[in-house]
Enzyme design. Structure first.
Site, PDB file in Angstrom:
ATOM      1  CE  LYS A  73     -16.594   3.474  45.711  1.00 55.89           C
ATOM      2  NZ  LYS A  73     -16.027   3.531  44.230  1.00 55.89           N
ATOM      3  N   GLY A 178       1.902   6.278  34.881  1.00 54.94           N
ATOM      4  CA  GLY A 178       1.088   4.896  35.285  1.00 54.94           C
ATOM      5  C   GLY A 178       1.322   3.781  34.428  1.00 54.94           C
ATOM      6  N   GLY A 180      -0.101   0.352  34.750  1.00 51.12           N
ATOM      7  CA  GLY A 180      -0.927  -0.538  35.477  1.00 51.12           C
ATOM      8  C   GLY A 180      -2.399  -0.723  34.452  1.00 51.12           C
ATOM      9  CG  ASN A 181      -6.825  -2.580  34.462  1.00 52.73           C
ATOM     10  OD1 ASN A 181      -7.746  -1.821  33.786  1.00 52.73           O
ATOM     11  ND2 ASN A 181      -6.852  -3.804  34.262  1.00 52.73           N
ATOM     12  CB  VAL A 182      -5.821   3.071  33.647  1.00 56.32           C
ATOM     13  CG1 VAL A 182      -6.187   4.270  32.520  1.00 56.32           C
ATOM     14  CG2 VAL A 182      -6.995   2.680  34.257  1.00 56.32           C
ATOM     15  N   GLY A 183      -3.052   2.522  32.112  1.00 56.77           N
ATOM     16  CA  GLY A 183      -1.980   3.008  31.652  1.00 56.77           C
ATOM     17  C   GLY A 183      -1.485   1.923  30.578  1.00 56.77           C
TER      18      GLY A 183
HETATM   19  P1  NAD Z   1      -3.224  -0.052  39.049  1.00 59.62           P
HETATM   20  O1  NAD Z   1      -2.872  -0.509  40.310  1.00 59.62           O
HETATM   21  O2  NAD Z   1      -3.434  -1.550  38.027  1.00 59.62           O
HETATM   22  O3  NAD Z   1      -1.885   0.644  38.351  1.00 59.62           O
HETATM   23  C1  NAD Z   1      -1.329   1.771  38.825  1.00 59.62           C
HETATM   24  C2  NAD Z   1      -0.066   2.123  38.333  1.00 59.62           C
HETATM   25  O4  NAD Z   1       0.435   3.389  38.822  1.00 59.62           O
HETATM   26  C3  NAD Z   1       1.164   1.127  38.613  1.00 59.62           C
HETATM   27  O5  NAD Z   1       1.955   0.980  37.138  1.00 59.62           O
HETATM   28  C4  NAD Z   1       2.163   1.909  39.595  1.00 59.62           C
HETATM   29  O6  NAD Z   1       3.405   1.514  39.389  1.00 59.62           O
HETATM   30  C5  NAD Z   1       1.853   3.269  39.037  1.00 59.62           C
HETATM   31  N1  NAD Z   1       2.240   4.311  39.995  1.00 59.62           N
HETATM   32  C6  NAD Z   1       1.986   4.050  41.461  1.00 59.62           C
HETATM   33  N2  NAD Z   1       2.451   5.064  42.057  1.00 59.62           N
HETATM   34  C7  NAD Z   1       3.029   6.042  41.025  1.00 59.62           C
HETATM   35  C8  NAD Z   1       3.577   7.294  40.782  1.00 59.62           C
HETATM   36  N3  NAD Z   1       3.807   7.981  42.044  1.00 59.62           N
HETATM   37  N4  NAD Z   1       3.902   7.780  39.717  1.00 59.62           N
HETATM   38  C9  NAD Z   1       3.533   7.041  38.613  1.00 59.62           C
HETATM   39  N5  NAD Z   1       3.273   5.854  38.684  1.00 59.62           N
HETATM   40  C10 NAD Z   1       2.757   5.467  39.822  1.00 59.62           C
HETATM   41  O7  NAD Z   1      -4.182   0.844  38.834  1.00 59.62           O
HETATM   42  P2  NAD Z   1      -5.252   1.337  37.723  1.00 59.62           P
HETATM   43  O8  NAD Z   1      -6.391   0.270  37.863  1.00 59.62           O
HETATM   44  O9  NAD Z   1      -4.432   1.489  36.403  1.00 59.62           O
HETATM   45  O10 NAD Z   1      -5.918   2.509  38.114  1.00 59.62           O
HETATM   46  C11 NAD Z   1      -5.015   3.680  37.772  1.00 59.62           C
HETATM   47  C12 NAD Z   1      -6.020   5.093  38.094  1.00 59.62           C
HETATM   48  O11 NAD Z   1      -7.000   4.945  37.311  1.00 59.62           O
HETATM   49  C13 NAD Z   1      -6.624   4.990  39.603  1.00 59.62           C
HETATM   50  O12 NAD Z   1      -6.459   6.381  39.976  1.00 59.62           O
HETATM   51  C14 NAD Z   1      -7.950   4.360  39.656  1.00 59.62           C
HETATM   52  O13 NAD Z   1      -8.678   4.900  40.631  1.00 59.62           O
HETATM   53  C15 NAD Z   1      -8.164   5.035  38.290  1.00 59.62           C
HETATM   54  N6  NAD Z   1      -9.242   4.137  37.583  1.00 59.62           N
HETATM   55  C16 NAD Z   1      -9.173   2.896  37.486  1.00 59.62           C
HETATM   56  C17 NAD Z   1     -10.342   2.124  36.637  1.00 59.62           C
HETATM   57  C18 NAD Z   1     -10.108   0.855  36.424  1.00 59.62           C
HETATM   58  O14 NAD Z   1     -10.768   0.167  35.828  1.00 59.62           O
HETATM   59  N7  NAD Z   1      -8.921   0.270  36.485  1.00 59.62           N
HETATM   60  C19 NAD Z   1     -11.612   2.982  36.477  1.00 59.62           C
HETATM   61  C20 NAD Z   1     -11.619   4.142  36.736  1.00 59.62           C
HETATM   62  C21 NAD Z   1     -10.505   4.809  37.253  1.00 59.62           C
END
Ligand code: NAD
Length: 368
Positions: A73, A178, A180-183
């Site tokens: 990292k 959530g 975002g990208n994952v949810g």
């Molecule tokens: P993102 O920024 O695209 O989405 C995050 C989502 O979480 C948004 O919808 C936001 O409104 C919501 N959010 C923020 N605070 C919140 C709360 N208190 N309660 C409920 N929802 C809330 O992020 P992402 O890329 O979807 O990543 C989400 C998680 O997954 C992070 O922990 C990230 O480290 C982990 N992750 C992501 C990836 C990836 O490739 N995107 C890979 C491994 C792990």
């Protein structure tokens, strides 16, 4: 204080560029399985200690995903909200130039906080190799983050967990923290197989409906109104209340440390799939395990992103990426859940043991 043990860190390179004032570092936790893979983050407070902990997490994640990558990292100290666009580019360029000593042979970068495709292009140009990082723009061989490889993998981990518990996907109810990208992608794939999504949250709150939420309407609401809480048809609750929703399965896909010890008694989920990183401590996970809840740990369930990076690294196509994410996540989740059941230990304990063994076995063979 960085902790050193039988795994690493093997190298810490601390760099400073007098002309721009850029200060940064890379922690190569382990090269046992291959070049150390892990993102670059730029924040005002990033430290060697923080980066070292994240590098160790990457060592386990890459080993468990069975990728030929070690863990690493890096960090650049900087507040990009207070920098001009050109200043930020200069920092990334200076960091890339300084990383030539380890990159790409011993370290392969990726985007992390405040780093995106554009910065990865600058970084790889500064290093002088397309192998210097993943997460590059499509035009220069990148596989876009927006395709949702992590959510796709989380969905497959959830599917394996359901098979393990003899649940039919079309009969289960799911709550997702959530959107975002994952949810978003987890919800999409679940809706396609007919699972009932009964709650979805974002930073503004939870939308909850026992009869089920429609994915297309959720996506449209999020896009147009900025929050799922404007969905209309259902009850709106504060974000944290998602933990009390009645559902068979819970997917975490937002913040770290969401679930605390005092939440455990109020939760009724039978399966929790950790799409987000560290949604709870291992102690809380253990409490849930003791109550019979099946928790699929973060570094098992959300490895889709790093698997996609590997496909980019070897110059593979998007189709190959989907295939590899599914194959690896399914195989690893099945292996972890089955072994944990046989050994009567928690899936996290078991997954860590598998990852550690892969790394330490290689250390024994390679090191004099
Ligand atoms: P993102 O920024 O695209 O989405 C995050 C989502 O979480 C948004 O919808 C936001 O409104 C919501 N959010 C923020 N605070 C919140 C709360 N208190 N309660 C409920 N929802 C809330 O992020 P992402 O890329 O979807 O990543 C989400 C998680 O997954 C992070 O922990 C990230 O480290 C982990 N992750 C992501 C990836 C990836 O490739 N995107 C890979 C491994 C792990």
């Amino acid at each position: 204080m960085v902790d050193y043990d039988e795994v690493g860190p093997e190298k810490i390179v601390d760099v400073y560029h007098p002309k721009t004032g850029m200060r940064g570092f890379v922690v190569i936790d382990s090269n046992a399985l291959g070049p150390a893979k892990g993102g670059i983050r730029m924040t005002p407070t990033v430290s060697v200690d923080e980066v070292a902990r994240l590098a160790r997490a990457m060592t386990w994640k890459n080993a468990l995903a069975d990728l030929p990558f070690g863990g690493g990292k890096s960090g650049i100290i900087g507040n990009d909200k207070q920098m001009s666009v050109d200043e930020k580019k200069d920092f990334v360029r200076a960091f890339g130039d300084a990383m030539k000593v380890v990159c790409p042979d011993l370290y392969v970068a990726a985007p992390d906080m405040n780093m995106a495709e554009e910065e990865m292009e600058i970084f790889s140009n500064a290093v002088g190799s397309k192998k210097a990082c993943t997460g590059k723009p499509k035009e220069i061989g990148g596989i876009p983050h927006e395709l949702g490889s992590t959510g796709f993998g989380v969905f497959h981990a959830l599917k394996v967990a359901c098979e393990h518990k003899n649940f039919e996907l079309k009969d289960v109810s799911v709550a997702i923290e959530g959107f975002g990208n994952v949810g978003w992608f987890v919800a999409k794939y679940l809706s396609e197989v007919g699972a009932k999504i009964v709650a979805v949250s974002d930073s503004r709150g939870v939308i909850c409906n026992k009869e089920g939420l429609n994915f297309e309407k959720l996506a449209e609401t999020k896009k147009e109104k900025g929050t799922v809480t404007e969905y209309g048809d259902g009850e709106v609750l504060p974000s944290h209340e998602i933990l009390k929703v009645e559902a068979d399965i819970f997917v975490t896909a937002a913040i770290p440390d969401l679930i605390k010890e005092n939440d455990v008694d109020n939760m009724k989920f039978k399966i929790i799939v950790e799409g987000s990183n560290i949604p709870m401590t291992s102690h809380v996970e253990e409490l849930l395990y003791n109550r019979g809840v099946l928790v699929v740990p973060d570094f098992v369930a959300n490895a889709g992103g790093v698997i996609s990076s590997y496909v980019e690294y070897i110059g593979g196509s998007v189709d190959e990426m989907w295939k590899m994410v599914e194959e690896k996540v399914v195989k690893n989740t099945e292996h972890v859940l089955k072994t944990a059941e046989d050994k009567k230990c928690s899936p996290r304990e078991c997954a860590l043991e598998i990852a550690k063994k892969r790394v330490l076995d290689k250390c024994k063979i390679c090191r004099v």
